[in-house]
Motif scaffolding. Structure first.
Motif, PDB file in Angstrom:
ATOM      1  N   ASN A  90      26.323 -10.806   9.472  1.00  0.00           N
ATOM      2  CA  ASN A  90      24.859 -10.847   9.463  1.00  0.00           C
ATOM      3  C   ASN A  90      24.258 -10.300   8.179  1.00  0.00           C
ATOM      4  OD1 ASN A  90      22.478 -11.547  10.939  1.00  0.00           O
ATOM      5  ND2 ASN A  90      22.079  -9.367  11.265  1.00  0.00           N
ATOM      6  N   ASN A  91      25.035  -9.544   7.434  1.00  0.00           N
ATOM      7  CA  ASN A  91      24.489  -8.916   6.229  1.00  0.00           C
ATOM      8  C   ASN A  91      25.255  -9.249   4.954  1.00  0.00           C
ATOM      9  OD1 ASN A  91      22.255  -6.944   7.217  1.00  0.00           O
ATOM     10  ND2 ASN A  91      23.944  -6.666   8.661  1.00  0.00           N
ATOM     11  N   SER A  92      26.232 -10.100   5.065  1.00  0.00           N
ATOM     12  CA  SER A  92      27.002 -10.466   3.877  1.00  0.00           C
ATOM     13  C   SER A  92      26.246 -11.495   3.049  1.00  0.00           C
ATOM     14  CB  SER A  92      28.362 -11.040   4.280  1.00  0.00           C
ATOM     15  OG  SER A  92      29.049 -11.517   3.141  1.00  0.00           O
ATOM     16  N   SER A  93      26.379 -11.380   1.740  1.00  0.00           N
ATOM     17  CA  SER A  93      25.777 -12.360   0.833  1.00  0.00           C
ATOM     18  C   SER A  93      26.764 -13.456   0.439  1.00  0.00           C
ATOM     19  CB  SER A  93      25.263 -11.663  -0.434  1.00  0.00           C
ATOM     20  OG  SER A  93      24.139 -10.861  -0.151  1.00  0.00           O
ATOM     21  N   LEU A  94      27.999 -13.375   0.971  1.00  0.00           N
ATOM     22  CA  LEU A  94      29.030 -14.336   0.585  1.00  0.00           C
ATOM     23  C   LEU A  94      28.644 -15.765   0.932  1.00  0.00           C
ATOM     24  CD1 LEU A  94      32.308 -12.427   1.592  1.00  0.00           C
ATOM     25  CD2 LEU A  94      31.365 -12.781  -0.704  1.00  0.00           C
ATOM     26  N   PRO A 121      23.895  -7.836  -9.890  1.00  0.00           N
ATOM     27  CA  PRO A 121      24.806  -8.620  -9.050  1.00  0.00           C
ATOM     28  C   PRO A 121      24.944 -10.041  -9.594  1.00  0.00           C
ATOM     29  CG  PRO A 121      23.192  -7.441  -7.708  1.00  0.00           C
ATOM     30  CD  PRO A 121      22.751  -7.300  -9.135  1.00  0.00           C
ATOM     31  N   ALA A 122      26.080 -10.647  -9.374  1.00  0.00           N
ATOM     32  CA  ALA A 122      26.316 -12.007  -9.861  1.00  0.00           C
ATOM     33  C   ALA A 122      25.253 -12.965  -9.331  1.00  0.00           C
ATOM     34  CB  ALA A 122      27.705 -12.471  -9.427  1.00  0.00           C
ATOM     35  N   ASN A 123      24.719 -13.786 -10.224  1.00  0.00           N
ATOM     36  CA  ASN A 123      23.707 -14.799  -9.873  1.00  0.00           C
ATOM     37  C   ASN A 123      22.454 -14.199  -9.235  1.00  0.00           C
ATOM     38  OD1 ASN A 123      25.424 -16.979 -10.715  1.00  0.00           O
ATOM     39  ND2 ASN A 123      26.555 -16.715  -8.799  1.00  0.00           N
ATOM     40  N   TYR A 124      22.132 -12.971  -9.599  1.00  0.00           N
ATOM     41  CA  TYR A 124      20.925 -12.320  -9.068  1.00  0.00           C
ATOM     42  C   TYR A 124      19.689 -13.150  -9.426  1.00  0.00           C
ATOM     43  CZ  TYR A 124      17.197  -8.895  -8.468  1.00  0.00           C
ATOM     44  OH  TYR A 124      16.038  -8.267  -8.082  1.00  0.00           O
ATOM     45  N   SER A 125      18.821 -13.376  -8.435  1.00  0.00           N
ATOM     46  CA  SER A 125      17.654 -14.229  -8.666  1.00  0.00           C
ATOM     47  C   SER A 125      16.349 -13.597  -8.190  1.00  0.00           C
ATOM     48  CB  SER A 125      17.841 -15.582  -7.962  1.00  0.00           C
ATOM     49  OG  SER A 125      18.031 -15.391  -6.574  1.00  0.00           O
ATOM     50  N   GLY A 146      19.963  -0.338  -4.387  1.00  0.00           N
ATOM     51  CA  GLY A 146      20.114  -1.676  -3.832  1.00  0.00           C
ATOM     52  C   GLY A 146      21.324  -1.871  -2.934  1.00  0.00           C
ATOM     53  N   PRO A 147      22.519  -1.467  -3.373  1.00  0.00           N
ATOM     54  CA  PRO A 147      23.717  -1.708  -2.552  1.00  0.00           C
ATOM     55  C   PRO A 147      23.699  -1.032  -1.185  1.00  0.00           C
ATOM     56  CG  PRO A 147      24.335  -1.253  -4.828  1.00  0.00           C
ATOM     57  CD  PRO A 147      22.864  -0.961  -4.707  1.00  0.00           C
ATOM     58  N   PHE A 148      22.794  -0.077  -0.974  1.00  0.00           N
ATOM     59  CA  PHE A 148      22.707   0.608   0.316  1.00  0.00           C
ATOM     60  C   PHE A 148      21.749  -0.092   1.283  1.00  0.00           C
ATOM     61  CE2 PHE A 148      24.066   3.855  -2.710  1.00  0.00           C
ATOM     62  CZ  PHE A 148      25.169   4.388  -2.049  1.00  0.00           C
ATOM     63  N   PRO A 188      22.832  -8.418  -2.211  1.00  0.00           N
ATOM     64  CA  PRO A 188      21.474  -8.729  -2.680  1.00  0.00           C
ATOM     65  C   PRO A 188      20.857  -9.977  -2.036  1.00  0.00           C
ATOM     66  CG  PRO A 188      23.061  -9.574  -4.245  1.00  0.00           C
ATOM     67  CD  PRO A 188      23.862  -8.916  -3.158  1.00  0.00           C
ATOM     68  N   ASN A 189      21.654 -11.051  -1.881  1.00  0.00           N
ATOM     69  CA  ASN A 189      21.052 -12.349  -1.550  1.00  0.00           C
ATOM     70  C   ASN A 189      20.399 -12.407  -0.192  1.00  0.00           C
ATOM     71  OD1 ASN A 189      21.824 -13.291  -4.026  1.00  0.00           O
ATOM     72  ND2 ASN A 189      23.641 -14.375  -3.294  1.00  0.00           N
ATOM     73  N   ARG A 190      21.073 -11.869   0.835  1.00  0.00           N
ATOM     74  CA  ARG A 190      20.475 -11.946   2.167  1.00  0.00           C
ATOM     75  C   ARG A 190      19.216 -11.079   2.236  1.00  0.00           C
ATOM     76  NH1 ARG A 190      22.607 -14.208   6.881  1.00  0.00           N
ATOM     77  NH2 ARG A 190      24.637 -14.374   5.879  1.00  0.00           N
ATOM     78  N   PHE A 191      19.263  -9.927   1.564  1.00  0.00           N
ATOM     79  CA  PHE A 191      18.072  -9.076   1.508  1.00  0.00           C
ATOM     80  C   PHE A 191      16.932  -9.806   0.817  1.00  0.00           C
ATOM     81  CE2 PHE A 191      15.326  -6.005  -0.623  1.00  0.00           C
ATOM     82  CZ  PHE A 191      15.036  -5.116   0.394  1.00  0.00           C
TER      83      PHE A 191
END
Length: 330
Positions: free
Chosen positions: A27-31, A306-310, A261-263, A268-271
């Motif tokens: 539910n919280n992974s950005s993968l 983070p990679a591909n941060y948008s 951010g990481p906490f 990053p993406n799902r947030f």
């Protein structure tokens, strides 16, 4: 104690715990969550003269310790803002102070003494009087041996009205520098003249009291303060693992230090997707939030993202980051 031991020996309990852990992870992974597009670039003060931010205090005169100038622009001026957008800024941050004649002067410092040949505070002067000051007067890169901008800043301090008229469609982050609730009410009165469409590109942040009074007068305007950040992020940290986003997070702006951010659940993406869904903009700033105005100011800094941060990026060097991201588009 024996009860707990017996409980954890049951396979069903372990299955439930593992199931919860898997749910939280998925539910919280950005993968599997992609957020396309280039990041938003927020130019702090437009194109500005820069300085070492370590050890800054609220009363530090940064104009007295600038780095050797690489350009001729002075922060919070129309030429500076114009160049920032030309360099690739999506949003420009600017600072405002109330004047004696109830206009809003675009100027950073609480007092005039550091950067200008004036003294005192903006609210002691009319806008016309402030324009007569030389806002480049105090800048020096060599301890006072030379003043490269002295005499070049007369009539360069703009009013907020001038900025809004000169840039009728661009996006701004307006910083209310005081903690006066009356200033929030006056800014609300000024901004209320603009259309809903224009106000979609305006965000205001600052002290808790002026932002609270501004939000009460203009509930649909996007705002941010320490109070709004806490009311969003504290309950989100408690419940965000479920995917629930507190109502206090809606229609606001979040400035997230890179170390924090990481906490956050889903970073990053799902947030970012969760915040986008409720019309909230996320801006990442450098450091852990303890230093003033830390930004991503070089291509080396960008590697920490983070990679591909948008999401949004806070930068003091739009003249560097804008061209960098422009090249990436090609």
């Amino acid at each position: 104690m024996n009860f707990l031991r017996a409980l954890f020996k049951r396979k069903s309990v372990w299955f439930i715990l593992i199931g919860i852990a898997v749910f939280v992870y998925i539910n919280n992974s950005s993968l599997w969550t992609k957020k396309s597009g280039q990041p938003l670039l927020l130019a702090h003060r437009g194109v500005a003269q820069t300085f070492n931010i370590k050890g800054l205090q609220n009363d530090t005169c940064t104009a007295e310790s600038i780095y050797k100038p690489e350009h001729s622009f002075l922060e919070n001026t129309i030429p500076s803002i114009k160049q920032a957008f030309k360099d690739g800024a999506d949003i420009v941050e600017l600072d405002v102070h109330i004047t004696k004649d109830n206009q809003f002067a675009v100027f950073h410092d609480w007092t005039l003494d550091c950067r200008t040949n004036g003294t005192g505070v903006t609210r002691d002067y009319t806008m016309a009087e402030l324009k007569k000051l030389d806002i480049g007067y105090g800048y020096t890169a060599d301890g006072g041996k030379t003043y490269p901008f002295r005499g070049k800043g007369v009539n360069l301090m703009p009013s907020l009205d001038e900025v809004m008229k000169y840039f009728p469609h661009e996006s701004f982050l307006i910083h209310v520098k005081s903690n006066d609730p009356e200033e929030g009410k006056k800014l609300a009165k000024y901004l209320s003249q603009f259309s809903k469409e224009r106000l979609k590109n305006i965000t205001v942040y600052g002290g808790d009291e002026p932002i609270d009074s501004l939000k009460k007068a203009m509930p649909n305007l996007k705002v941010m303060s320490k109070a709004t950040m806490k009311s969003c992020l504290i309950p989100y940290i408690a419940t965000g693992w479920t995917g629930y986003v507190p109502k206090a997070c809606e229609n606001t702006e979040l400035h997230i230090p890179e170390k924090i951010g990481p906490f956050l659940w889903g970073w990053p993406n799902r947030f970012l997707n969760r915040m986008d869904h409720i019309n909230t903009r996320t801006i990442i700033a450098g450091g852990n939030g303890s230093e003033f105005s830390t930004g991503f100011d070089s291509t080396k800094d960008i590697k920490r993202l983070p990679a591909n941060y948008s999401g949004g990026i806070w930068t003091n060097r739009i003249d560097r980051l804008g061209p960098y991201y422009e090249k990436k588009k090609k």
